[in-house]
Design an enzyme around this catalytic site. Structure first.
Site, PDB file in Angstrom:
ATOM      1  N   ARG A  73      22.050 -23.519  -7.403  1.00  0.00           N
ATOM      2  CA  ARG A  73      23.133 -23.237  -8.360  1.00  0.00           C
ATOM      3  C   ARG A  73      22.675 -23.260  -9.815  1.00  0.00           C
ATOM      4  O   ARG A  73      23.357 -22.714 -10.688  1.00  0.00           O
ATOM      5  CB  ARG A  73      24.285 -24.229  -8.154  1.00  0.00           C
ATOM      6  CG  ARG A  73      23.896 -25.688  -8.308  1.00  0.00           C
ATOM      7  CD  ARG A  73      24.931 -26.612  -7.658  1.00  0.00           C
ATOM      8  NE  ARG A  73      24.548 -28.012  -7.810  1.00  0.00           N
ATOM      9  CZ  ARG A  73      23.678 -28.621  -7.002  1.00  0.00           C
ATOM     10  NH1 ARG A  73      23.087 -27.945  -6.028  1.00  0.00           N
ATOM     11  NH2 ARG A  73      23.387 -29.897  -7.187  1.00  0.00           N
ATOM     12  N   GLU A 102       0.829  -1.203   0.000  1.00  0.00           N
ATOM     13  CA  GLU A 102       0.000   0.000   0.000  1.00  0.00           C
ATOM     14  C   GLU A 102       0.871   1.264   0.000  1.00  0.00           C
ATOM     15  O   GLU A 102       0.576   2.242  -0.698  1.00  0.00           O
ATOM     16  CB  GLU A 102      -0.933  -0.004   1.222  1.00  0.00           C
ATOM     17  CG  GLU A 102      -1.933  -1.152   1.228  1.00  0.00           C
ATOM     18  CD  GLU A 102      -1.428  -2.392   1.965  1.00  0.00           C
ATOM     19  OE1 GLU A 102      -2.245  -3.124   2.506  1.00  0.00           O
ATOM     20  OE2 GLU A 102      -0.179  -2.625   1.980  1.00  0.00           O
ATOM     21  N   THR A 112      19.569 -39.864   2.973  1.00  0.00           N
ATOM     22  CA  THR A 112      19.738 -39.067   1.754  1.00  0.00           C
ATOM     23  C   THR A 112      21.008 -38.219   1.843  1.00  0.00           C
ATOM     24  O   THR A 112      21.775 -38.110   0.881  1.00  0.00           O
ATOM     25  CB  THR A 112      18.517 -38.166   1.524  1.00  0.00           C
ATOM     26  OG1 THR A 112      17.353 -38.986   1.361  1.00  0.00           O
ATOM     27  CG2 THR A 112      18.700 -37.297   0.287  1.00  0.00           C
ATOM     28  N   LEU A 126      21.866 -29.036  -1.992  1.00  0.00           N
ATOM     29  CA  LEU A 126      20.578 -28.383  -1.682  1.00  0.00           C
ATOM     30  C   LEU A 126      20.644 -26.871  -1.876  1.00  0.00           C
ATOM     31  O   LEU A 126      20.080 -26.097  -1.098  1.00  0.00           O
ATOM     32  CB  LEU A 126      20.110 -28.721  -0.257  1.00  0.00           C
ATOM     33  CG  LEU A 126      19.923 -30.199   0.068  1.00  0.00           C
ATOM     34  CD1 LEU A 126      19.397 -30.369   1.480  1.00  0.00           C
ATOM     35  CD2 LEU A 126      18.991 -30.872  -0.932  1.00  0.00           C
ATOM     36  N   GLU A 130      12.376 -33.010   0.627  1.00  0.00           N
ATOM     37  CA  GLU A 130      13.013 -33.628  -0.528  1.00  0.00           C
ATOM     38  C   GLU A 130      13.802 -34.869  -0.111  1.00  0.00           C
ATOM     39  O   GLU A 130      14.782 -35.243  -0.738  1.00  0.00           O
ATOM     40  CB  GLU A 130      13.951 -32.611  -1.210  1.00  0.00           C
ATOM     41  CG  GLU A 130      14.266 -32.938  -2.655  1.00  0.00           C
ATOM     42  CD  GLU A 130      15.066 -31.853  -3.347  1.00  0.00           C
ATOM     43  OE1 GLU A 130      16.268 -32.061  -3.561  1.00  0.00           O
ATOM     44  OE2 GLU A 130      14.487 -30.810  -3.684  1.00  0.00           O
ATOM     45  N   SER A 185       6.828 -40.390   6.651  1.00  0.00           N
ATOM     46  CA  SER A 185       6.536 -39.960   8.020  1.00  0.00           C
ATOM     47  C   SER A 185       5.602 -38.754   8.029  1.00  0.00           C
ATOM     48  O   SER A 185       4.740 -38.637   8.904  1.00  0.00           O
ATOM     49  CB  SER A 185       7.836 -39.643   8.766  1.00  0.00           C
ATOM     50  OG  SER A 185       8.486 -38.517   8.210  1.00  0.00           O
TER      51      SER A 185
END
Length: 346
Positions: free
Chosen positions: A210, A46, A199, A207, A284, A292
């Site tokens: 790039r 605004e 992982t 992660l 991921e 889970s």
């Protein structure tokens, strides 16, 4: 209002934990000023719209009393990093305010709608309400369900596996380079991304963003017994990393160790993340971590790539209930997006 939504979307990835907001000033059917919330902690939509009008008009503030303001989210009416927008609109004597959807933030203890009406302003609510709520689904989920908005993301083979078996080749990509670039774009749009211990250990991901211009998300890993090697990519200095574990609270450089109860690790992690003002998160991780969240019905959106490859064995892809809302072909990879219409809260 559609223009408000277009402007507001420019804030994706830059304004969280604030909402994405666009504002448009209109006089005699013509736009005379517009703006959006561009960065967390900076001026609101605004204010930017009024400033844009003042620059265009040569500071002709009197015209504001003949204008209408469109905004996709109810103006704030509390003091935070910026002053209340409702006070600005009243001070500018804007006679009409059209709002997309209500603000669920409990900091707005005094309704800005009522404040505007008390000042003699005509207020119209609910214009493109569903579209406005969709744009700010992360912000709304955070305040209504008291947890981050949760996005599940994974890739699977045509025969339903997310990773090869023990005796199969490990180091290969299921998806193509265009899908991977899209994933990096997603990372730039969300404040955090989470993976599990396996992982981190097996895939050793960075992660980061790039392959796409944008800031890196906060990296989150579950490491109950603190068995991950410090030499893994997730512990480098390219981004902040949060390690959920059962033994210590400690900060070491860019790595923050956070102790939780692994008897209910999912809710424990979400509670901590909300207190850190992390509004949304991409999960991921591998099958165990994804499952889970699915089992506790703590997910809002799932983005699933199906690659044009077969594994004929390995780790099965998660199974979840959800409504598919879109499907796209990305150079042979099929991207399916699902929504959970009954996702849970903390």
């Amino acid at each position: 209002m559609q223009r408000c939504l277009e402007l507001a979307a420019n804030g994706l990835g830059n304004v969280a934990p604030n909402p994405m907001v666009g504002a448009v000033l209109v006089k005699d059917g013509e736009i005379i000023g517009e703006g959006w919330h561009q960065q967390y902690g900076k001026t609101h939509a605004e204010v930017n719209a009024v400033n844009d009008f003042m620059n265009r008009s040569g500071n002709n503030a009197g015209l504001l009393s003949l204008a209408s303001l469109y905004v996709n989210l109810e103006p704030c009416n509390h003091h935070g990093k910026q002053p209340p927008c409702a006070e600005l609109l009243i001070r500018c004597r804007i006679p009409e305010v059209i709002i997309g959807c209500a603000d669920p933030n409990t900091k707005n203890k005094t309704s800005s709608v009522q404040a505007l009406k008390d000042a003699g302003c005509r207020v119209i609510e609910g214009v493109l309400k569903e579209e406005s709520e969709e744009l700010n689904r992360r912000f709304i989920t955070n305040h209504i369900k008291h947890r981050p908005y949760i996005i599940l993301k994974y890739a699977q083979s045509r025969d339903g596996f997310i990773a090869p078996g023990k005796d199969q080749e490990k180091n290969f990509w299921l998806t193509n380079e265009w899908s991977r670039k899209l994933v990096h774009k997603w990372r730039s749009e969300e404040p955090a991304i989470m993976i599990g211990t396996n992982t981190a250990q097996i895939d050793n991901p960075l992660l980061t963003t790039r392959y796409w211009k944008g800031k890196n998300p906060v990296r989150i890993v579950t490491d109950r017994k603190l068995r991950l090697l410090k030499s893994l990519n997730i512990f480098n200095e390219e981004a902040r990393t949060i390690v959920f574990n059962e033994s210590k609270n400690q900060t070491e450089g860019s790595v923050e160790y956070v102790k939780i109860n692994f008897g209910d690790s999912v809710n424990g992690m979400l509670k901590e993340l909300r207190e850190m003002e992390i509004q949304s998160i991409i999960i991921e991780g591998g099958g165990t971590l994804l499952q889970s969240f699915i089992e506790k019905n703590l997910w809002d959106e799932a983005r699933v790539f199906t690659a044009d490859k077969y594994l004929a064995g390995g780790i099965k892809a998660p199974v979840f209930p959800g409504n598919q809302i879109s499907e796209d072909n990305i150079e042979g990879d099929i991207l399916s997006v699902f929504r959970n219409t009954s996702s849970g809260a903390l």
